[in-house]
Design a protein around this motif. Structure first.
Motif, PDB file in Angstrom:
ATOM      1  N   ILE A  54     -30.802  96.789  24.089  1.00  0.00           N
ATOM      2  CA  ILE A  54     -31.547  97.724  24.938  1.00  0.00           C
ATOM      3  C   ILE A  54     -31.823  99.019  24.188  1.00  0.00           C
ATOM      4  CG2 ILE A  54     -31.393  99.198  26.981  1.00  0.00           C
ATOM      5  CD1 ILE A  54     -30.159  96.939  28.476  1.00  0.00           C
ATOM      6  N   THR A  55     -30.811  99.538  23.509  1.00  0.00           N
ATOM      7  CA  THR A  55     -30.975 100.765  22.717  1.00  0.00           C
ATOM      8  C   THR A  55     -32.088 100.602  21.686  1.00  0.00           C
ATOM      9  OG1 THR A  55     -28.645 101.348  22.993  1.00  0.00           O
ATOM     10  CG2 THR A  55     -29.804 102.361  21.144  1.00  0.00           C
ATOM     11  N   ASP A  56     -32.075  99.473  20.991  1.00  0.00           N
ATOM     12  CA  ASP A  56     -33.070  99.221  19.945  1.00  0.00           C
ATOM     13  C   ASP A  56     -34.476  99.095  20.522  1.00  0.00           C
ATOM     14  OD1 ASP A  56     -31.008  99.244  18.124  1.00  0.00           O
ATOM     15  OD2 ASP A  56     -30.946  97.061  17.865  1.00  0.00           O
ATOM     16  N   GLU A  57     -34.597  98.437  21.660  1.00  0.00           N
ATOM     17  CA  GLU A  57     -35.928  98.243  22.250  1.00  0.00           C
ATOM     18  C   GLU A  57     -36.488  99.553  22.801  1.00  0.00           C
ATOM     19  OE1 GLU A  57     -37.743  95.470  21.781  1.00  0.00           O
ATOM     20  OE2 GLU A  57     -35.974  95.036  20.566  1.00  0.00           O
ATOM     21  N   ILE A  58     -35.641 100.386  23.372  1.00  0.00           N
ATOM     22  CA  ILE A  58     -36.114 101.709  23.808  1.00  0.00           C
ATOM     23  C   ILE A  58     -36.616 102.497  22.607  1.00  0.00           C
ATOM     24  CG2 ILE A  58     -35.378 103.952  24.727  1.00  0.00           C
ATOM     25  CD1 ILE A  58     -33.488 102.426  26.598  1.00  0.00           C
ATOM     26  N   ALA A  59     -35.842 102.501  21.527  1.00  0.00           N
ATOM     27  CA  ALA A  59     -36.244 103.238  20.320  1.00  0.00           C
ATOM     28  C   ALA A  59     -37.542 102.686  19.744  1.00  0.00           C
ATOM     29  CB  ALA A  59     -35.129 103.165  19.277  1.00  0.00           C
ATOM     30  N   LEU A  61     -40.023 101.083  21.343  1.00  0.00           N
ATOM     31  CA  LEU A  61     -41.179 101.399  22.180  1.00  0.00           C
ATOM     32  C   LEU A  61     -41.483 102.893  22.219  1.00  0.00           C
ATOM     33  CD1 LEU A  61     -40.611  98.885  25.111  1.00  0.00           C
ATOM     34  CD2 LEU A  61     -42.237  98.713  23.205  1.00  0.00           C
ATOM     35  N   LYS A  62     -40.465 103.712  22.040  1.00  0.00           N
ATOM     36  CA  LYS A  62     -40.703 105.158  22.011  1.00  0.00           C
ATOM     37  C   LYS A  62     -41.520 105.588  20.798  1.00  0.00           C
ATOM     38  CE  LYS A  62     -39.435 108.417  23.919  1.00  0.00           C
ATOM     39  NZ  LYS A  62     -40.295 109.329  24.722  1.00  0.00           N
ATOM     40  N   GLN A  63     -41.606 104.751  19.800  1.00  0.00           N
ATOM     41  CA  GLN A  63     -42.432 105.073  18.629  1.00  0.00           C
ATOM     42  C   GLN A  63     -43.914 105.040  18.972  1.00  0.00           C
ATOM     43  OE1 GLN A  63     -41.273 102.342  15.528  1.00  0.00           O
ATOM     44  NE2 GLN A  63     -39.309 103.355  15.173  1.00  0.00           N
ATOM     45  N   SER A  64     -44.261 104.278  20.013  1.00  0.00           N
ATOM     46  CA  SER A  64     -45.678 104.156  20.368  1.00  0.00           C
ATOM     47  C   SER A  64     -45.994 104.635  21.786  1.00  0.00           C
ATOM     48  CB  SER A  64     -46.138 102.702  20.207  1.00  0.00           C
ATOM     49  OG  SER A  64     -45.282 101.814  20.898  1.00  0.00           O
ATOM     50  N   HIS A  65     -44.981 104.981  22.557  1.00  0.00           N
ATOM     51  CA  HIS A  65     -45.200 105.470  23.925  1.00  0.00           C
ATOM     52  C   HIS A  65     -44.380 106.730  24.150  1.00  0.00           C
ATOM     53  CE1 HIS A  65     -47.172 101.714  25.201  1.00  0.00           C
ATOM     54  NE2 HIS A  65     -46.223 101.076  24.517  1.00  0.00           N
ATOM     55  N   SER A  66     -45.013 107.745  24.706  1.00  0.00           N
ATOM     56  CA  SER A  66     -44.263 108.967  25.007  1.00  0.00           C
ATOM     57  C   SER A  66     -43.340 108.776  26.199  1.00  0.00           C
ATOM     58  CB  SER A  66     -45.226 110.126  25.269  1.00  0.00           C
ATOM     59  OG  SER A  66     -46.141 109.793  26.299  1.00  0.00           O
ATOM     60  N   ASN A  67     -43.658 107.811  27.058  1.00  0.00           N
ATOM     61  CA  ASN A  67     -42.807 107.476  28.198  1.00  0.00           C
ATOM     62  C   ASN A  67     -42.581 105.977  28.247  1.00  0.00           C
ATOM     63  OD1 ASN A  67     -42.443 109.915  30.327  1.00  0.00           O
ATOM     64  ND2 ASN A  67     -44.384 110.141  29.243  1.00  0.00           N
ATOM     65  N   VAL A  68     -41.338 105.570  28.476  1.00  0.00           N
ATOM     66  CA  VAL A  68     -41.010 104.167  28.689  1.00  0.00           C
ATOM     67  C   VAL A  68     -40.146 104.063  29.935  1.00  0.00           C
ATOM     68  CG1 VAL A  68     -41.138 103.603  26.231  1.00  0.00           C
ATOM     69  CG2 VAL A  68     -38.929 104.216  27.240  1.00  0.00           C
ATOM     70  N   VAL A  69     -40.150 102.881  30.539  1.00  0.00           N
ATOM     71  CA  VAL A  69     -39.339 102.643  31.733  1.00  0.00           C
ATOM     72  C   VAL A  69     -38.439 101.440  31.493  1.00  0.00           C
ATOM     73  CG1 VAL A  69     -39.314 102.070  34.195  1.00  0.00           C
ATOM     74  CG2 VAL A  69     -41.109 103.563  33.283  1.00  0.00           C
ATOM     75  N   LEU A  70     -37.151 101.651  31.662  1.00  0.00           N
ATOM     76  CA  LEU A  70     -36.177 100.568  31.676  1.00  0.00           C
ATOM     77  C   LEU A  70     -35.967 100.187  33.141  1.00  0.00           C
ATOM     78  CD1 LEU A  70     -34.008  98.701  30.490  1.00  0.00           C
ATOM     79  CD2 LEU A  70     -32.433 100.647  30.510  1.00  0.00           C
ATOM     80  N   TYR A 112     -28.856 105.200  30.205  1.00  0.00           N
ATOM     81  CA  TYR A 112     -30.035 105.308  29.334  1.00  0.00           C
ATOM     82  C   TYR A 112     -31.059 106.329  29.805  1.00  0.00           C
ATOM     83  CZ  TYR A 112     -28.297 101.223  26.936  1.00  0.00           C
ATOM     84  OH  TYR A 112     -27.498 100.367  26.230  1.00  0.00           O
ATOM     85  N   ALA A 113     -31.010 106.678  31.059  1.00  0.00           N
ATOM     86  CA  ALA A 113     -32.037 107.559  31.613  1.00  0.00           C
ATOM     87  C   ALA A 113     -32.024 108.935  30.974  1.00  0.00           C
ATOM     88  CB  ALA A 113     -31.842 107.682  33.118  1.00  0.00           C
ATOM     89  N   HIS A 114     -33.214 109.377  30.592  1.00  0.00           N
ATOM     90  CA  HIS A 114     -33.402 110.751  30.099  1.00  0.00           C
ATOM     91  C   HIS A 114     -34.863 111.102  30.356  1.00  0.00           C
ATOM     92  CE1 HIS A 114     -32.800 114.450  28.098  1.00  0.00           C
ATOM     93  NE2 HIS A 114     -31.790 114.060  27.325  1.00  0.00           N
ATOM     94  N   PRO A 115     -35.203 111.318  31.648  1.00  0.00           N
ATOM     95  CA  PRO A 115     -36.608 111.542  31.999  1.00  0.00           C
ATOM     96  C   PRO A 115     -37.271 112.671  31.220  1.00  0.00           C
ATOM     97  CG  PRO A 115     -35.300 111.205  33.970  1.00  0.00           C
ATOM     98  CD  PRO A 115     -34.329 111.311  32.835  1.00  0.00           C
TER      99      PRO A 115
END
Length: 269
Positions: free
Chosen positions: A127-132, A134-143, A208-211
């Motif tokens: 999960i940590t890796d996938e958030i990181a 997707l954050k490279q290409s999206h300013s916002n992501v939702v888990l 994981y949340a950090h809005p």
């Protein structure tokens, strides 16, 4: 068996599935009593319920049973709901408060540590890796954490659980717009809905949340009566019920995708 299955997409949504797995290592299975070996508290068919709802989604799914170790519990063993009945990191009872191990065969501290290293940690690293990623290409992501549970479990909650139980830890885990729109979608759907009731979001959403940094987390706990023929073995997936529920879940995920896209455009102005 690898403890985690990952399906990578390039959209801003990650579906977490910590409780759909049924794999139990032989050394653990031998210690489970007949009740425990039924794996009753699995989130049955949640992967099927969410399959294909939106394109380009990332899915992180634990393959192991929550009876081995619960991937949605604090690895330090801290209770999610202090003072209320719940199950632990390595559960020794089921959702009815009944033992799932033969007497004297409950996991030792050393066994809990081993399971944490071999099962819990790889799931959360994914999960940590996938958030990181997707954050490279999206300013916002939702888990979006996908869950289900039987609708009547007196050991855990009073009465009958609503069909759709939204958890955002009282609004702390996602943007206010996501919480508001999600509740509106569910409330007008015809399915009974509650926001931050008995289920406020588990360790995954809270951890994981950090809005403020564009990482939003959201838990959906669905009553199994909303998509299973009966809330008992053999846990049959009910296509008719599910086909009424799936459009609501699709609308939720589409709303969250649109939120991420709109905020990306606003930030680019």
């Amino acid at each position: 068996m690898h403890p985690v299955e990952i399906k990578r997409g390039n959209g801003p949504i990650i579906l977490g599935m910590p409780h759909t797995g049924t794999f139990v290592p032989d050394d653990v299975k031998d210690k489970l009593n007949p009740r425990g070996q039924k794996l009753t508290d699995t989130d049955w068919h949640i992967d099927k319920l969410y399959n294909g709802l939106i394109d380009d989604v990332t899915i992180v799914r634990a393959t192991f049973s929550r009876y081995v170790i619960d991937a949605n519990r604090d690895p330090k063993g801290v209770s999610l709901y202090p003072g209320q009945n719940t199950t632990t990191l390595c559960p020794t009872t089921d959702f009815e408060g009944e033992p799932i191990y033969f007497a004297g065969e409950e996991p030792t501290d050393g066994e809990v540590k081993e399971r944490r290293l071999h099962f819990h940690a790889p799931y959360h690293q994914a999960i940590t890796d996938e958030i990181a990623r997707l954050k490279q290409s999206h300013s916002n992501v939702v888990l979006y954490d996908c869950h289900s549970i039987r609708s009547e479990l007196p050991f855990l909650f009073e009465g009958t659980l609503p069909d759709l139980n939204i958890g955002t830890n009282d609004g702390a885990t996602c943007a206010p717009e996501i919480q508001h729109d999600a509740y509106q979608i569910c409330a007008r759907s015809g399915f009974s809905t509650v926001l931050n009731g008995r289920f406020k979001g588990g360790w995954t959403t809270r951890h994981y949340a950090h809005p403020a940094k564009g990482v939003h987390a959201f838990q959906m706990e669905t009553a199994q009566s909303a998509y299973l023929t009966k809330e008992q073995a053999p846990w049959t997936y009910d296509e008719t019920k599910a086909n009424k529920l799936r459009p609501v879940l699709k609308e939720l995920l589409t709303m969250m995708t649109d939120f991420c896209a709109a905020n990306a455009r606003n930030e680019g102005k």
